[in-house]
Write a protein that holds these residues in place. Structure first.
Motif, PDB file in Angstrom:
ATOM      1  N   LEU A  18     -42.456 -12.185   7.643  1.00  3.77           N
ATOM      2  CA  LEU A  18     -43.405 -12.224   8.748  1.00  3.77           C
ATOM      3  C   LEU A  18     -42.628 -12.147  10.043  1.00  3.77           C
ATOM      4  N   SER A  19     -43.000 -11.189  10.884  1.00  4.73           N
ATOM      5  CA  SER A  19     -42.362 -11.011  12.174  1.00  4.73           C
ATOM      6  C   SER A  19     -43.445 -10.983  13.247  1.00  4.73           C
ATOM      7  N   ILE A  20     -43.360 -11.909  14.177  1.00  4.98           N
ATOM      8  CA  ILE A  20     -44.278 -11.945  15.307  1.00  4.98           C
ATOM      9  C   ILE A  20     -43.406 -11.881  16.550  1.00  4.98           C
ATOM     10  N   CYS A  21     -43.479 -10.772  17.258  1.00  4.92           N
ATOM     11  CA  CYS A  21     -42.583 -10.525  18.383  1.00  4.92           C
ATOM     12  C   CYS A  21     -43.366 -10.028  19.596  1.00  4.92           C
ATOM     13  N   GLY A  22     -42.909 -10.403  20.771  1.00  3.75           N
ATOM     14  CA  GLY A  22     -43.468  -9.882  22.006  1.00  3.75           C
ATOM     15  C   GLY A  22     -44.875 -10.360  22.313  1.00  3.75           C
ATOM     16  N   CYS A  23     -45.200 -11.553  21.889  1.00  6.49           N
ATOM     17  CA  CYS A  23     -46.539 -12.103  22.106  1.00  6.49           C
ATOM     18  C   CYS A  23     -46.427 -13.365  22.952  1.00  6.49           C
ATOM     19  N   GLN A  24     -45.844 -13.258  24.146  1.00  2.43           N
ATOM     20  CA  GLN A  24     -45.632 -14.417  25.001  1.00  2.43           C
ATOM     21  C   GLN A  24     -46.916 -15.181  25.303  1.00  2.43           C
ATOM     22  N   PRO A  25     -48.066 -14.502  25.493  1.00  2.00           N
ATOM     23  CA  PRO A  25     -49.299 -15.262  25.744  1.00  2.00           C
ATOM     24  C   PRO A  25     -49.814 -16.027  24.510  1.00  2.00           C
ATOM     25  N   LEU A  26     -49.232 -15.749  23.347  1.00  2.00           N
ATOM     26  CA  LEU A  26     -49.677 -16.399  22.120  1.00  2.00           C
ATOM     27  C   LEU A  26     -49.328 -17.885  22.154  1.00  2.00           C
ATOM     28  N   GLU A  27     -50.336 -18.737  22.138  1.00  2.00           N
ATOM     29  CA  GLU A  27     -50.131 -20.183  22.225  1.00  2.00           C
ATOM     30  C   GLU A  27     -50.289 -20.885  20.887  1.00  2.00           C
ATOM     31  N   ARG A  28     -50.790 -20.152  19.881  1.00  2.00           N
ATOM     32  CA  ARG A  28     -51.010 -20.754  18.560  1.00  2.00           C
ATOM     33  C   ARG A  28     -50.700 -19.706  17.497  1.00  2.00           C
ATOM     34  N   LEU A  29     -49.988 -20.122  16.482  1.00  2.00           N
ATOM     35  CA  LEU A  29     -49.652 -19.220  15.376  1.00  2.00           C
ATOM     36  C   LEU A  29     -50.762 -19.234  14.337  1.00  2.00           C
ATOM     37  N   PRO A  30     -50.838 -18.170  13.530  1.00  2.00           N
ATOM     38  CA  PRO A  30     -51.778 -18.218  12.404  1.00  2.00           C
ATOM     39  C   PRO A  30     -51.362 -19.307  11.425  1.00  2.00           C
ATOM     40  N   ASN A  31     -52.249 -19.685  10.556  1.00  2.00           N
ATOM     41  CA  ASN A  31     -51.979 -20.694   9.534  1.00  2.00           C
ATOM     42  C   ASN A  31     -50.856 -20.200   8.618  1.00  2.00           C
ATOM     43  N   LEU A  32     -49.780 -20.952   8.544  1.00  2.00           N
ATOM     44  CA  LEU A  32     -48.630 -20.573   7.715  1.00  2.00           C
ATOM     45  C   LEU A  32     -48.605 -21.304   6.381  1.00  2.00           C
ATOM     46  N   ALA A  33     -49.454 -22.293   6.211  1.00  2.00           N
ATOM     47  CA  ALA A  33     -49.389 -23.183   5.049  1.00  2.00           C
ATOM     48  C   ALA A  33     -49.531 -22.467   3.715  1.00  2.00           C
ATOM     49  N   ASN A  34     -50.280 -21.375   3.670  1.00  2.00           N
ATOM     50  CA  ASN A  34     -50.498 -20.702   2.388  1.00  2.00           C
ATOM     51  C   ASN A  34     -49.448 -19.634   2.083  1.00  2.00           C
ATOM     52  N   LEU A  35     -48.454 -19.472   2.937  1.00  2.00           N
ATOM     53  CA  LEU A  35     -47.448 -18.426   2.733  1.00  2.00           C
ATOM     54  C   LEU A  35     -46.337 -18.927   1.812  1.00  2.00           C
ATOM     55  N   SER A  36     -46.706 -19.194   0.579  1.00  2.00           N
ATOM     56  CA  SER A  36     -45.780 -19.805  -0.375  1.00  2.00           C
ATOM     57  C   SER A  36     -44.649 -18.874  -0.801  1.00  2.00           C
ATOM     58  N   ASN A  37     -44.775 -17.565  -0.550  1.00  2.00           N
ATOM     59  CA  ASN A  37     -43.730 -16.611  -0.917  1.00  2.00           C
ATOM     60  C   ASN A  37     -42.885 -16.152   0.260  1.00  2.00           C
ATOM     61  N   LEU A  38     -43.147 -16.698   1.441  1.00  2.00           N
ATOM     62  CA  LEU A  38     -42.455 -16.245   2.638  1.00  2.00           C
ATOM     63  C   LEU A  38     -40.969 -16.607   2.560  1.00  2.00           C
ATOM     64  N   MET A  39     -40.119 -15.590   2.693  1.00  2.00           N
ATOM     65  CA  MET A  39     -38.675 -15.793   2.623  1.00  2.00           C
ATOM     66  C   MET A  39     -37.990 -15.568   3.976  1.00  2.00           C
ATOM     67  N   THR A  40     -38.624 -14.775   4.844  1.00  2.00           N
ATOM     68  CA  THR A  40     -38.040 -14.445   6.131  1.00  2.00           C
ATOM     69  C   THR A  40     -39.087 -14.595   7.222  1.00  2.00           C
ATOM     70  N   LEU A  41     -38.751 -15.339   8.283  1.00  2.00           N
ATOM     71  CA  LEU A  41     -39.653 -15.540   9.405  1.00  2.00           C
ATOM     72  C   LEU A  41     -38.912 -15.248  10.703  1.00  2.00           C
ATOM     73  N   TYR A  42     -39.420 -14.246  11.440  1.00  2.00           N
ATOM     74  CA  TYR A  42     -38.892 -13.893  12.758  1.00  2.00           C
ATOM     75  C   TYR A  42     -39.974 -14.184  13.784  1.00  2.00           C
ATOM     76  N   LEU A  43     -39.660 -15.009  14.751  1.00  2.00           N
ATOM     77  CA  LEU A  43     -40.567 -15.296  15.856  1.00  2.00           C
ATOM     78  C   LEU A  43     -39.794 -15.032  17.141  1.00  2.00           C
ATOM     79  N   SER A  44     -40.317 -14.145  17.974  1.00  2.00           N
ATOM     80  CA  SER A  44     -39.601 -13.770  19.188  1.00  2.00           C
ATOM     81  C   SER A  44     -40.570 -13.566  20.339  1.00  2.00           C
TER      82      SER A  44
END
Length: 186
Positions: A18-44
């Motif tokens: 999951l990569s979420i980039c260039g969203c400076q106005p973003l004040e809340r992330l989507p629900n991450l709790a169900n991402l049981s297979n997530l191996m890589t997370l990029y937030l920028s």
């Protein structure tokens, strides 16, 4: 991104990256709790103050956080026991990281331009750590546990103006790169 979060608050559980980039106005992330297979997370370049459900990402191996200028804490980080790479960069108001002692698989750690970060706990427990970069952390007064990192190959501490003391580094038997620069307080 705001539309995605409000219309579909749950991301597909099959995501491995999951990569979420260039969203400076973003004040809340989507629900991450169900991402049981997530191996890589990029937030920028995001505007969030916290990352809810971070501790639920138990399969996470790589976590790169850049320019989260409003981020106050990284609660849940200590639960990411499979994490191998952690990069925390440009977190302008972050004052403290949770203890890193449970992250025993961590091989690479970068903490860059976190001007109010005052301590890093649990470094001495990271037996597999081979790369450590700490740069531009102007409130950091010391880095404890370095003397226990026998696997450390590269150590760079730069532009941390108020670090007063470092432990004896003679235990770093596998180090081939050592860089410590910047003004250190007397």
């Amino acid at each position: 991104m705001r539309t995605l979060i409000s219309s579909s608050p749950t991301l597909p559980s099959s995501l491995s990256t999951l990569s979420i980039c260039g969203c400076q106005p973003l004040e809340r992330l989507p629900n991450l709790a169900n991402l049981s297979n997530l191996m890589t997370l990029y937030l920028s370049h995001i505007g969030v103050c916290e990352i809810p459900d971070l501790g639920e990402l138990r399969m996470l191996e790589k976590f790169h956080l850049m320019d989260a200028s409003n981020l106050i804490n990284l609660d849940g980080l200590a639960h990411l026991e499979l994490l191998e790479e952690l990069s925390v960069n440009g977190c302008d108001v972050l004052r403290k990281l949770p203890s890193l002692s449970n992250l025993t698989k961590l091989r690479e750690l970068k903490i860059i331009d976190c001007p109010f970060l005052s301590e890093i706990q649990g470094l001495g427990e990271l037996e597999d750590l081979s790369f450590l970069l700490i740069k531009g952390c102007n409130q950091l007064t010391g880095v404890t546990g370095l003397d226990k990192l026998e696997s450390l190959q590269q150590l760079m501490i730069t532009d941390c103006a108020v670090i007063k003391k470092l432990p004896v580094l003679s235990a770093l038997k596998h180090s081939w790169k050592l860089r410590i620069t910047g003004a250190m307080a007397d």
